[in-house]
Design an enzyme around this catalytic site. Structure first.
Site, PDB file in Angstrom:
ATOM      1  N   ASP A 353      -9.691  71.869  18.211  1.00  0.00           N
ATOM      2  CA  ASP A 353      -8.933  70.712  18.668  1.00  0.00           C
ATOM      3  C   ASP A 353      -8.048  70.280  17.504  1.00  0.00           C
ATOM      4  OD1 ASP A 353     -10.911  69.872  17.036  1.00  0.00           O
ATOM      5  OD2 ASP A 353     -11.612  68.241  18.304  1.00  0.00           O
ATOM      6  N   ASP A 622     -16.223  68.074  20.499  1.00  0.00           N
ATOM      7  CA  ASP A 622     -17.168  67.004  20.170  1.00  0.00           C
ATOM      8  C   ASP A 622     -17.467  66.059  21.306  1.00  0.00           C
ATOM      9  OD1 ASP A 622     -14.664  65.982  20.035  1.00  0.00           O
ATOM     10  OD2 ASP A 622     -14.693  65.628  17.870  1.00  0.00           O
TER      11      ASP A 622
HETATM   12  N1  LIG Z   1      -6.910  54.897  23.862  1.00  0.00           N
HETATM   13  C1  LIG Z   1      -5.992  55.477  24.605  1.00  0.00           C
HETATM   14  N2  LIG Z   1      -5.318  54.773  25.519  1.00  0.00           N
HETATM   15  C2  LIG Z   1      -4.397  55.373  26.274  1.00  0.00           C
HETATM   16  N3  LIG Z   1      -4.060  56.648  26.183  1.00  0.00           N
HETATM   17  C3  LIG Z   1      -4.676  57.400  25.292  1.00  0.00           C
HETATM   18  C4  LIG Z   1      -5.687  56.863  24.456  1.00  0.00           C
HETATM   19  N4  LIG Z   1      -6.141  57.838  23.664  1.00  0.00           N
HETATM   20  C5  LIG Z   1      -5.479  58.947  23.979  1.00  0.00           C
HETATM   21  N5  LIG Z   1      -4.586  58.699  24.959  1.00  0.00           N
HETATM   22  C6  LIG Z   1      -3.664  59.657  25.572  1.00  0.00           C
HETATM   23  O1  LIG Z   1      -4.415  60.747  26.119  1.00  0.00           O
HETATM   24  C7  LIG Z   1      -3.995  61.966  25.528  1.00  0.00           C
HETATM   25  C8  LIG Z   1      -5.169  62.911  25.411  1.00  0.00           C
HETATM   26  O2  LIG Z   1      -6.101  62.349  24.541  1.00  0.00           O
HETATM   27  P1  LIG Z   1      -7.454  63.115  24.237  1.00  0.00           P
HETATM   28  O3  LIG Z   1      -8.272  62.185  23.446  1.00  0.00           O
HETATM   29  O4  LIG Z   1      -7.966  63.746  25.466  1.00  0.00           O
HETATM   30  O5  LIG Z   1      -6.944  64.282  23.321  1.00  0.00           O
HETATM   31  P2  LIG Z   1      -7.834  65.284  22.520  1.00  0.00           P
HETATM   32  O6  LIG Z   1      -7.995  66.569  23.249  1.00  0.00           O
HETATM   33  O7  LIG Z   1      -9.063  64.602  22.080  1.00  0.00           O
HETATM   34  O8  LIG Z   1      -6.863  65.493  21.341  1.00  0.00           O
HETATM   35  P3  LIG Z   1      -7.169  66.202  19.996  1.00  0.00           P
HETATM   36  O9  LIG Z   1      -6.907  67.644  20.206  1.00  0.00           O
HETATM   37  O10 LIG Z   1      -6.129  65.565  19.115  1.00  0.00           O
HETATM   38  O11 LIG Z   1      -8.541  65.895  19.538  1.00  0.00           O
HETATM   39  C9  LIG Z   1      -3.389  61.562  24.203  1.00  0.00           C
HETATM   40  O12 LIG Z   1      -2.426  62.468  23.797  1.00  0.00           O
HETATM   41  C10 LIG Z   1      -2.756  60.229  24.514  1.00  0.00           C
HETATM   42  O13 LIG Z   1      -1.471  60.401  25.073  1.00  0.00           O
END
Ligand SMILES: Nc1ncnc2c1ncn2[C@@H]1O[C@H](COP(=O)(O)OP(=O)(O)OP(=O)(O)O)[C@@H](O)[C@H]1O
Length: 884
Positions: A353, A622
């Site tokens: 990730d 995670d």
């Molecule tokens: N707290 C939040 N409120 C609103 N939208 C959010 C929030 N956190 C993340 N997002 C949106 O959702 C998308 C996906 O987030 P997510 O946490 O699923 O990514 P991730 O797979 O964990 O990313 P990474 O690879 O960076 O760990 C983000 O790019 C953002 O646009």
């Protein structure tokens, strides 16, 4: 029927369903509890009867399970079979020797596994969670609420749940206030579920749900799920491994696909069994025909079969893995499944990730802009309002907003001016979060923040200089350009939009997130780790392709990939993964290195497709819902900060979630496999050589060239020297490519170096027979001692030569030379071997002291053998063949 016996509930689904809808009085009766909770005494009594409320099976059964897996190895089965044959043939000394070998290997392997389990439990103990339980000090006394570790809960306990809590056991809700539960861990259902006491109308299966009926019971909160908002009082129905999650975890544990290492071990086992099946009968036939003593020939054939099995393989593998595990833990990596070290060696694709692995994991608020990209604080104000009232757990972006904007009075002022009405929480598929608040009577404001790709299509208007104007196509394009420009600089962008609704009593759902007014964007920086590029290069140099699987926007993903030096190419989105069938997906994953906007279900499919295409895949995840991908991958990797369920599914736990740590761990895995392969290949070829020599000797000598017991003691001594191998150096060359168990190479290696060693055995026979005139059955003890010494010394020496692909004098340069422990063990065993015919044990082993004239010849034979092995090695390598 009384379903509560000694406080233990015996569960089957219909009973769970019955309790889910039972009236409170029936519910408490059936669980022998009351709304005031259990008495402390009753709780203690029940906890003595029930297993701890842990996801893992009861400690005792883990030990038994580990013992079972330590015993279940082809070598153990093979040797046990041969031990039985020895017993049947009446050679008790042989049977005891084989039993010692088996016992040693099983106990050592089991011990290593149990120790690493303990290490992991120690790690988990660092993470403390508590649950609020209502209990009475005694009968007739008033209940009190106190915090206890979740392990202490028993069926019948009354618990109090609140926002942010992890549900500790399967529990029936008896009272609830706006309870919203995230059940994605169980059902893959990403939308939060409303829960509460049962309604008089029975539950119906909601459309599109994937979790099956059980997870849809709206009056039961399941262990492993989390409370997104609201509060509840519930009574525990079932705990630990008997919860719904417990049974799922158990099934998933059993359903784990066979890893590349397991496949390799099985293949080696079969190759050796095949050799044995061919060789042992030949030895029996030749020896029986020549000597006419079929009983002795049979014993000898079995001893040869034992000799052909690298019987210490399980021990050497266990010792290697243990050393690898200790080394890894010093490098901030904890192993939960020992074999994973070997799988790490074979890993050729690593799915990571972005946040925390490639970036510094220090998300910081950067700015707030209007839809046209001009600095403007309104988007930040709305975003803060939304985060302030958001009850679903805050992630790094939310925390960054709070850190920046929750100045002294802001929380107080916000609470005074606004009232929260409803919430549609964030999840990885929606990629947005919504909160509804009231400022003025009669009017609700819905605020949504999230991925611009999710928000922009839902907007019809935009804010411009305090005015609300229609969002034209040109404006939309302009907003898209703004997002892209910032994302191209690696900045994470959230779009913020709002919408006013006349006040209403009913709640809000996704259907209300339309016709929004785009307020603007807030930007965040999450700088790439300084070490990430180096780590990615190290992985690439070692033949591992790194693929990024992120939920984030494609531009940010591309930017981060470019900064880290990962070739970008075509970026595939989650929607494309969803639309592709399995065959298309296999092609897609082969050519793609960056996947953006993927949710946990997509991640699991990508890992499966890569495995199906023949890759050994590592996966870093995670989240609770990364569990499937973590289990599907050859090596599941989670950070220490990951959820318990993810850590439970992972094979490696990184105490520091950093790609550099992973790169080092991968090299360590290869070193471990390299040292294991040395043992397998060199030992198998030496043993084959021994068998060939035995065949020739059986056909020509009037006595056995070595007695069965001598053959096995020689094997044991040789193996004792090899116990130092885990501490050996490994060629840099070997470490540079992914390594798996390669049995094709094993056969060729054996067929080259086995007969070579046999040639020098035959030279020894010739010296003993013709030059030293040890040529009668009466002198066989001397002859056998002669071959015992030459055989042992040549085997130990040849390990020092073949352990590296370096040739000539390079073998003795610092990188080609054996490590000190290996050298010391070899010298020690050589001395023991040389002195044995003169020792007290000589009688028991039926050996006689040799004439001193034998030793110059021995020296010459060993020297010629080493030179010949170097020459053959050089030719072998010139043929472009894989070495160890
Ligand atoms: N707290 C939040 N409120 C609103 N939208 C959010 C929030 N956190 C993340 N997002 C949106 O959702 C998308 C996906 O987030 P997510 O946490 O699923 O990514 P991730 O797979 O964990 O990313 P990474 O690879 O960076 O760990 C983000 O790019 C953002 O646009």
């Amino acid at each position: 029927m009384n379903r509560v016996a000694n406080g233990v509930v015996s569960w089957v689904d219909p009973e769970l369903r019955e309790l889910a809808t039972a009236a409170p009085i029936t519910l408490f009766q059936r669980l022998s509890s009351s709304p005031k909770g259990l008495t402390e005494q009753e709780a203690t009594h029940r906890s003595a009867v029930c297993a701890d409320n842990r996801l893992q099976r009861h400690e005792g059964s883990v030990w038994v399970g580990r013992a079972r897996s330590a015993v279940a190895s082809p070598f153990v089965a093979l040797l046990t079979g041969l031990g039985v044959v020895f017993t049947v043939l009446g050679d008790l000394r042989g049977a005891v020797t084989v039993s010692v070998m088996v016992l040693l290997s099983v106990v050592l392997r089991w011990w290593q596994q149990v120790r690493s389990d303990q290490a992991l439990r120690g790690l988990r103990a660092l993470v403390t969670t508590t649950t609020t339980v209502r209990r009475r000090p005694g009968d007739g006394l008033a209940p009190t609420e106190r915090e206890v570790p979740p392990e202490d809960l028993v069926p019948g306990d009354v618990i109090v749940l609140a926002t942010g809590d992890l549900v500790p056991a399967d529990a029936r809700v008896v009272a609830a206030n706006a309870l919203l539960v995230d059940q994605s861990a169980l059902s893959g259902e990403t939308l939060p579920v409303r829960k509460g006491p049962p309604s008089p109308v029975p539950d119906r299966q909601p459309r599109g749900r994937t979790g099956g009926e059980i997870a849809d019971l709206s009056s039961v909160c399941f262990a492993g799920t989390s409370i997104l908002s609201g509060t509840a009082t519930a009574v525990v129905i079932t705990t630990g491994p008997r919860t719904y999650l417990g049974t799922m975890a158990e099934q998933a544990r059993h359903a784990r696909p066979e890893s590349s290492f397991d496949r390799g071990v099985r293949a080696v086992g079969w190759t050796l069994v095949r050799f044995m099946l061919v060789m042992a009968p030949i030895v029996l036939a030749v020896n029986g025909t020549v000597t006419g003593d079929w009983a002795q020939a049979a014993l000898f054939a079995v001893a040869v079969a034992v000799g052909l099995t690298p019987e210490m393989l399980p021990v050497i593998v266990a010792a290697n893995l243990a050393r690898g595990a200790v080394h890894l833990s010093r490098q901030q990596v904890v192993i939960t499944r020992l074999n994973a070290i070997q799988d790490l060696a074979g890993m050729d694709v690593l799915c990571v990730d972005k946040t925390g692995t490639l970036t510094q994991d220090r998300v910081a608020y950067a700015h707030s802009i209007d839809p046209a990209g001009r600095p403007d604080g309104e988007a930040a104000e709305y975003a803060y309002l939304a985060v302030h009232f958001q009850t679903c757990p805050h992630n790094r972006l939310d925390e960054a907003i709070i850190d920046q904007l929750a100045t002294d009075d802001a929380p107080l002022v916000t609470d005074a001016a606004f009232t929260k009405i409803d919430e549609i929480p964030f999840d990885h598929t929606r990629r947005r979060a919504t909160v509804v608040v009231r400022q003025q009577p009669g009017e609700h404001i819905l605020i949504t923040k999230g991925d611009p790709d999710q928000i922009l299509p839902r907007c019809t208007h935009a804010r411009r200089a305090g005015e609300v104007v229609e969002l034209s196509e040109a404006d939309r394009r302009e907003a898209g350009e703004v997002v892209r420009a910032y994302a191209d600089h690696g900045m994470r962008i959230l779009a913020v939009a709002a919408c006013e609704y006349p006040a209403r009593l009913s709640g809000y759902d996704e259907g209300d997130e339309h016709d929004l007014v785009l307020v603007g964007f807030v930007g965040f920086v999450d700088p790439v780790r300084d070490s990430a590029a180096d780590a990615a290069r190290t992985l690439a140099d070692h033949g591992v392709t790194v693929k990024i699987l992120t939920g984030d926007n494609r531009h940010v993903a591309a930017q981060v990939a470019a900064q880290v030096g990962i070739p970008v190419g075509e970026i595939v989105l989650g929607t494309q993964v969803e639309d592709a069938d399995d065959a298309q997906l296999r092609r897609l994953v082969a050519r793609t290195t960056v996947f953006a906007q993927v949710n946990p279900v997509h991640k699991a499919r990508i890992v499966t497709a890569l495995r199906d295409a023949g890759h050994a895949v590592g996966f870093v995840g995670d989240g609770v819902n990364d569990t499937v991908a973590l289990r599907t991958a050859d090596v599941g990797i989670a950070a220490d900060t990951a959820t318990d369920v993810a850590k439970d599914a992972a094979d490696l736990i990184l105490l520091d979630k950093d790609l550099t740590v992973l790169a080092r761990a991968m090299v360590e895995g290869r070193r471990t496999l390299g040292n294991t392969m040395k043992y397998v290949k060199i030992t198998a070829s030496s043993n084959l050589g021994n068998v060939l020599s035995v065949l020739v000797a059986s056909a020509t000598l009037p006595f056995l060239p070595m007695l069965p017991i001598q053959l096995m003691v020689q094997n044991l001594l040789y193996d004792a020297a090899q116990l130092a191998l885990p501490w050996d150096r490994v060629d840099q060359d070997y470490l540079r490519r992914p390594r798996r168990w390669d049995t094709g190479g094993l056969t060729r290696f054996m067929l080259t170096f086995g007969p070579l060693s046999s040639l020098f055995d035959l030279a020894t026979f010739a010296v003993l027979w013709w030059l030293l005139d040890i040529d009668s059955p009466a002198e066989q003890a001397m002859f056998q001692a002669g071959w015992f010494i030459e055989g042992l010394l040549s085997q130990v020496l040849i390990v020092l030569v073949l352990r590296t692909r370096q040739t000539g004098m390079q073998v003795w340069t610092p990188c080609g030379a054996p490590s000190r422990p290996v050298l010391a063990a070899a010298v020690a065993v050589v001395l023991v071997g040389l002195l044995l015919p003169w020792s007290q044990l000589a009688g028991a082993l039926r050996m006689a002291a040799l004439p001193l004239g034998y030793f110059p010849w021995l020296l010459a034979i060993l020297f010629s053998y080493v030179v010949a092995a170097q020459v053959v090695k050089a030719r072998y390598l010139r043929g472009g063949r894989a070495w160890l």
